[in-house]
Write an enzyme that holds these catalytic residues in place. Structure first.
Site, mmCIF file in Angstrom:
data_model
loop_
_atom_site.group_PDB
_atom_site.id
_atom_site.type_symbol
_atom_site.label_atom_id
_atom_site.label_comp_id
_atom_site.label_asym_id
_atom_site.label_seq_id
_atom_site.Cartn_x
_atom_site.Cartn_y
_atom_site.Cartn_z
ATOM 1 N N ASP A 18 0.984 -1.064 -0.108
ATOM 2 C CA ASP A 18 -0.123 -0.055 0.140
ATOM 3 C C ASP A 18 0.799 1.190 0.387
ATOM 4 O OD1 ASP A 18 -2.388 1.229 -0.127
ATOM 5 O OD2 ASP A 18 -2.789 1.004 1.971
ATOM 6 N N ARG A 31 -0.608 9.531 -9.852
ATOM 7 C CA ARG A 31 -0.899 7.784 -8.872
ATOM 8 C C ARG A 31 0.203 7.173 -10.070
ATOM 9 N NH1 ARG A 31 -3.842 7.718 -4.676
ATOM 10 N NH2 ARG A 31 -4.680 5.748 -5.514
ATOM 11 N N HIS A 35 2.121 3.649 -9.040
ATOM 12 C CA HIS A 35 2.498 2.559 -9.251
ATOM 13 C C HIS A 35 3.594 1.640 -10.115
ATOM 14 C CE1 HIS A 35 -1.820 1.899 -7.759
ATOM 15 N NE2 HIS A 35 -2.584 3.224 -8.577
ATOM 16 N N ASN A 66 -11.248 -2.577 -5.055
ATOM 17 C CA ASN A 66 -10.278 -1.401 -5.782
ATOM 18 C C ASN A 66 -10.908 -1.354 -7.581
ATOM 19 O OD1 ASN A 66 -7.316 -2.462 -5.257
ATOM 20 N ND2 ASN A 66 -7.729 -1.226 -4.457
ATOM 21 N N TRP A 67 -12.207 -2.290 -7.828
ATOM 22 C CA TRP A 67 -13.280 -2.201 -9.088
ATOM 23 C C TRP A 67 -13.169 -0.516 -9.232
ATOM 24 C CZ3 TRP A 67 -11.675 -4.482 -13.083
ATOM 25 C CH2 TRP A 67 -10.527 -5.877 -12.708
ATOM 26 N N ARG A 186 1.849 -4.896 6.282
ATOM 27 C CA ARG A 186 1.539 -3.852 5.284
ATOM 28 C C ARG A 186 2.329 -2.800 5.637
ATOM 29 N NH1 ARG A 186 -4.384 -2.402 4.646
ATOM 30 N NH2 ARG A 186 -4.308 -0.672 3.377
HETATM 31 C C1 IPE Z 1 -5.531 -2.836 0.208
HETATM 32 O O1 IPE Z 1 -5.377 -1.514 -0.140
HETATM 33 C C2 IPE Z 1 -5.551 -3.527 -1.286
HETATM 34 C C3 IPE Z 1 -4.054 -3.702 -2.164
HETATM 35 C C4 IPE Z 1 -2.771 -2.704 -1.258
HETATM 36 C C5 IPE Z 1 -4.180 -4.016 -3.194
HETATM 37 P P1 IPE Z 1 -6.531 -0.062 -0.516
HETATM 38 O O2 IPE Z 1 -5.396 1.435 -0.464
HETATM 39 O O3 IPE Z 1 -7.289 -0.271 -1.706
HETATM 40 O O4 IPE Z 1 -6.987 -0.083 0.775
HETATM 41 P P2 IPE Z 1 -7.649 1.110 2.185
HETATM 42 O O5 IPE Z 1 -9.400 0.929 0.845
HETATM 43 O O6 IPE Z 1 -6.707 1.648 2.152
HETATM 44 O O7 IPE Z 1 -8.148 0.044 3.234
HETATM 45 C C1 IPE Z 2 -1.717 0.437 -3.771
HETATM 46 O O1 IPE Z 2 -1.801 1.883 -3.321
HETATM 47 C C2 IPE Z 2 -1.630 -0.348 -5.285
HETATM 48 C C3 IPE Z 2 -3.562 -0.569 -4.958
HETATM 49 C C4 IPE Z 2 -3.939 -0.035 -3.808
HETATM 50 C C5 IPE Z 2 -3.242 -1.441 -6.301
HETATM 51 P P1 IPE Z 2 -3.137 2.573 -3.084
HETATM 52 O O2 IPE Z 2 -3.172 3.206 -4.633
HETATM 53 O O3 IPE Z 2 -4.164 2.102 -2.133
HETATM 54 O O4 IPE Z 2 -2.035 4.097 -3.104
HETATM 55 P P2 IPE Z 2 -2.346 5.223 -1.676
HETATM 56 O O5 IPE Z 2 -3.206 4.100 -0.581
HETATM 57 O O6 IPE Z 2 -3.569 5.872 -2.862
HETATM 58 O O7 IPE Z 2 -1.288 5.648 -1.323
HETATM 59 MG MG MG Z 3 -3.962 2.338 -0.309
#
Ligand code: IPE
Ligand code: IPE
Ligand code: MG
Length: 238
Positions: A18, A31, A35, A66-67, A186
């Protein structure tokens, strides 16, 4: 360098990768850049885990939730996944990695599904490390699916309700043949599971770090493993 006790290595490490978005935002970048860096980190950590070796490494790459992200961001993530699967197959074969996907693979574009199947089939004999990618994964959906499959078994007369124990239930999860995670990491400072491996983490040790995923180094990884080795696991005993 952090020293590890080779006798007390976790059999399964799961990581919630994350903080990619925040990493990019802090640099004033879209962003997407986060990634892209995140994929580089994943490759480095996979290589390190394989060296140690950690028998099973599970990476949460895309959740069911995430969808709900903007279409453009999902498209970027799909492109990165596509490139990863295309480019990494030779490396996986060379390193002895057995590749696996857990989650709703049927929700991905056809070509990605085909690449997943190809990687799984070609790497099936990998015996150094199992790399599990959680894609469109959600633990509650996984548990509901297991219940659905079990109900089908009962309906077909192959199983009686009395046979449903925690162990038989676990055989219907995506992770049916894998040990439960010993350690869950995490990054990015969030301290929640976000619907990841709820059933499997009953006795998992949790390690949270404020480091954002693109900045997570091999040394940070070793630190997490060393911290795990300092923990006393009791499993309800004294
Ligand atoms: C969890 O991260 C899912 C992945 C790392 C793939 P998110 O960023 O989606 O989780 P929340 O929304 O902060 O709980
Ligand atoms: C984790 O990073 C990757 C995925 C969930 C795909 P984030 O995209 O959730 O990054 P933050 O939490 O917005 O910083
Ligand atoms: Mg995140």
């Amino acid at each position: 360098m952090t020293e590890l006790d080779p006798e007390r290595l976790p059999r399964h490490v799961a990581i919630i990768m994350d903080g990619n978005g925040r990493w990019a935002r802090r640099r004033g970048l879209p962003r997407f850049f986060g990634h892209r860096e995140g994929v580089k980190t994943a490759k480095r950590i996979i290589t390190k885990a394989c060296e140690i070796p950690i028998p099973v490494l599970t990476l949460y790459a895309f959740s069911r939730e995430n969808w709900q992200r903007p279409e453009e961001e999902i498209a970027v993530l799909m492109d990165l996944l596509r490139a990863y699967l295309r480019e990494e197959l030779p490396t996986m074969l060379e390193k002895g990695i057995r590749f696996r996907v857990i989650g709703e693979r049927e929700r991905f574009p056809e070509d990605i599904q085909e690449m997943i199947t190809l990687c799984e089939e070609k790497t099936a004999a990998g015996d150094r490390m199992t790399l599990v990618l959680a894609l469109s994964y959600g633990a509650r959906a996984e548990i509901a699916r297991a219940a659905r499959l079990l109900a089908g078994e009962v309906q077909a007369g192959r199983l009686s309700p009395e046979d449903i124990t925690p162990e038989t239930f676990a055989r219907f999860l995506y992770t049916w043949d894998l040990p439960d995670p010993d350690l869950l990491i995490r990054t990015s400072g969030e301290q929640r599971l976000s619907n990841f491996l709820l059933y499997q983490c009953a006795y998992t040790e949790f390690y949270f770090t404020p480091v954002l995923w693109p900045d997570f180094t091999e040394e940070e990884f070793l630190r997490a493993l060393a911290e795990y080795q300092r923990r006393e696991r009791r499993f309800g005993r004294v």
